[in-house]
Design an enzyme around this catalytic site. Structure first.
Site, PDB file in Angstrom:
ATOM      1  N   ASP A  52      92.980  88.961  -2.481  1.00 36.67           N
ATOM      2  CA  ASP A  52      92.486  88.705  -4.287  1.00 36.67           C
ATOM      3  C   ASP A  52      91.985  87.338  -4.389  1.00 36.67           C
ATOM      4  O   ASP A  52      91.992  87.105  -5.680  1.00 36.67           O
ATOM      5  CB  ASP A  52      94.601  88.270  -4.511  1.00 36.67           C
ATOM      6  CG  ASP A  52      94.692  87.455  -3.245  1.00 36.67           C
ATOM      7  OD1 ASP A  52      94.385  86.184  -2.250  1.00 36.67           O
ATOM      8  OD2 ASP A  52      96.113  86.860  -3.571  1.00 36.67           O
ATOM      9  N   GLU A 190      94.576  80.964   8.076  1.00 37.46           N
ATOM     10  CA  GLU A 190      93.225  79.460   7.048  1.00 37.46           C
ATOM     11  C   GLU A 190      93.593  78.150   7.594  1.00 37.46           C
ATOM     12  O   GLU A 190      94.723  77.666   6.926  1.00 37.46           O
ATOM     13  CB  GLU A 190      93.598  80.414   5.424  1.00 37.46           C
ATOM     14  CG  GLU A 190      92.883  79.876   4.855  1.00 37.46           C
ATOM     15  CD  GLU A 190      92.330  80.440   3.230  1.00 37.46           C
ATOM     16  OE1 GLU A 190      93.507  81.886   3.495  1.00 37.46           O
ATOM     17  OE2 GLU A 190      91.938  80.495   2.611  1.00 37.46           O
TER      18      GLU A 190
HETATM   19  O1  KIV Z   1      91.333  86.387  -0.287  1.00 34.85           O
HETATM   20  C1  KIV Z   1      91.184  86.630   0.668  1.00 34.85           C
HETATM   21  O2  KIV Z   1      89.632  87.134   0.308  1.00 34.85           O
HETATM   22  C2  KIV Z   1      91.425  86.107   1.679  1.00 34.85           C
HETATM   23  C3  KIV Z   1      91.178  85.406   2.934  1.00 34.85           C
HETATM   24  C4  KIV Z   1      90.170  84.605   2.417  1.00 34.85           C
HETATM   25  C5  KIV Z   1      92.066  85.937   3.759  1.00 34.85           C
HETATM   26  O3  KIV Z   1      92.915  85.852   1.487  1.00 34.85           O
END
Ligand code: KIV
Length: 272
Positions: A52, A190
């Site tokens: 997202d 994260e």
């Molecule tokens: O939306 C995204 O790009 C993510 C990553 C940073 C893990 O969730």
């Protein structure tokens, strides 16, 4: 009937489990469109995340909150048409799975049916356990996401490192175990301390994929536009840039403009 290319060994959630068991690292990157996904898949990536983060990277929003389920399905189906090997995981967007497990299941089913993706990703632990359970009960593989979960940015108030304090670190460990127990096939960690990520990784038999979580995890994920140097302004400590494509593209476009203005383009061999 699958349209997967027959000579390619596809990455599945089972392959990822085996990779963890054998100590092989997993490489994951984001992609949101056909052209980029094609390059990333042909380079041999294990997982493409239709994140997202498309809300930031593709649409220019400040947060991931505005992107809709329809928009995620559009991005995911573009990626699916490009790939022949990797596993494609799609983020369930903000508001499409929290608080109501029936809504969560409907959202996951729409992603799987309308885009052809292989799995979904959700942010959170105990708070979304009912949704995770219900999605998995329908046969849809789910990846968890703990630590800095950008859909909760207004609760956190900042994009700083999470779980530095004991209480939050303990909750994260419990949430990781819960996600595993519920049947998740992997968890993104994260922006948490490397030591905590290492402890969580050792406590699980499912793979952990880190972003800003150190090296003692089972794999790494980055936003491809960050790794490629297209998003110039974003410079967190965990990011390693492998190219400076912003400059490459800007220089190419400047040269084109110059050539058009000077009537150098097109030349004789570039016309009919
Ligand atoms: O939306 C995204 O790009 C993510 C990553 C940073 C893990 O969730």
């Amino acid at each position: 009937m699958s349209t997967a290319k027959k000579d390619v060994k596809r990455v599945t959630t089972h392959v990822l489990a085996a990779m963890k068991a054998q100590g092989q690292k997993i490489a994951m990157l984001t992609a949101y469109d056909y052209s980029m996904a094609r390059i990333i898949d042909s380079a041999g990536i294990d997982i493409i995340l239709v994140g997202d983060s498309a809300s930031n990277v593709m649409a220019g929003h400040e947060t991931t909150l505005p992107i809709t389920l329809d928009q995620m399905i559009y991005h995911a189906s573009s990626v699916i048409r490009a790939i022949s090997r990797c596993l494609v995981v799609v983020d369930l967007p903000f508001g499409s799975y929290q608080g109501n497990s029936k809504v969560a299941l409907d959202s996951a089913i729409r992603i799987m049916k309308e885009s052809g993706a292989h799995a979904v990703k959700v942010e959170g632990g105990e708070e979304i356990a009912d949704s995770v359970k219900r999605i998995i009960s329908a046969g849809v593989p789910v990846m968890g996401h703990l630590g800095l979960t950008p859909q909760s940015i207004y609760k956190f108030g900042t994009y700083t490192v999470r779980a530095k304090e004991e209480i939050e670190a303990e909750k994260l460990k419990q949430d990781a175990l819960l996600l595993q127990e519920l049947g998740c096939f992997g968890v993104v960690l994260e922006k948490i301390p490397a030591k905590l990520a290492s402890v969580v990784t050792k406590s699980l038999h499912i793979p952990t994929i880190g972003i800003g979580a150190g090296n003692d995890v089972d794999g790494q994920v980055l936003v491809s536009h960050d790794l490629l140097g297209i998003t110039k302004e974003f410079n967190p400590r965990f990011l390693r840039r492998y190219a400076e494509l912003y400059d490459v593209i800007e220089n190419a476009v400047s040269s084109y403009i110059e050539d058009v203005k000077s009537s150098d383009f097109p030349n004789e061999s570039e016309q009919y």
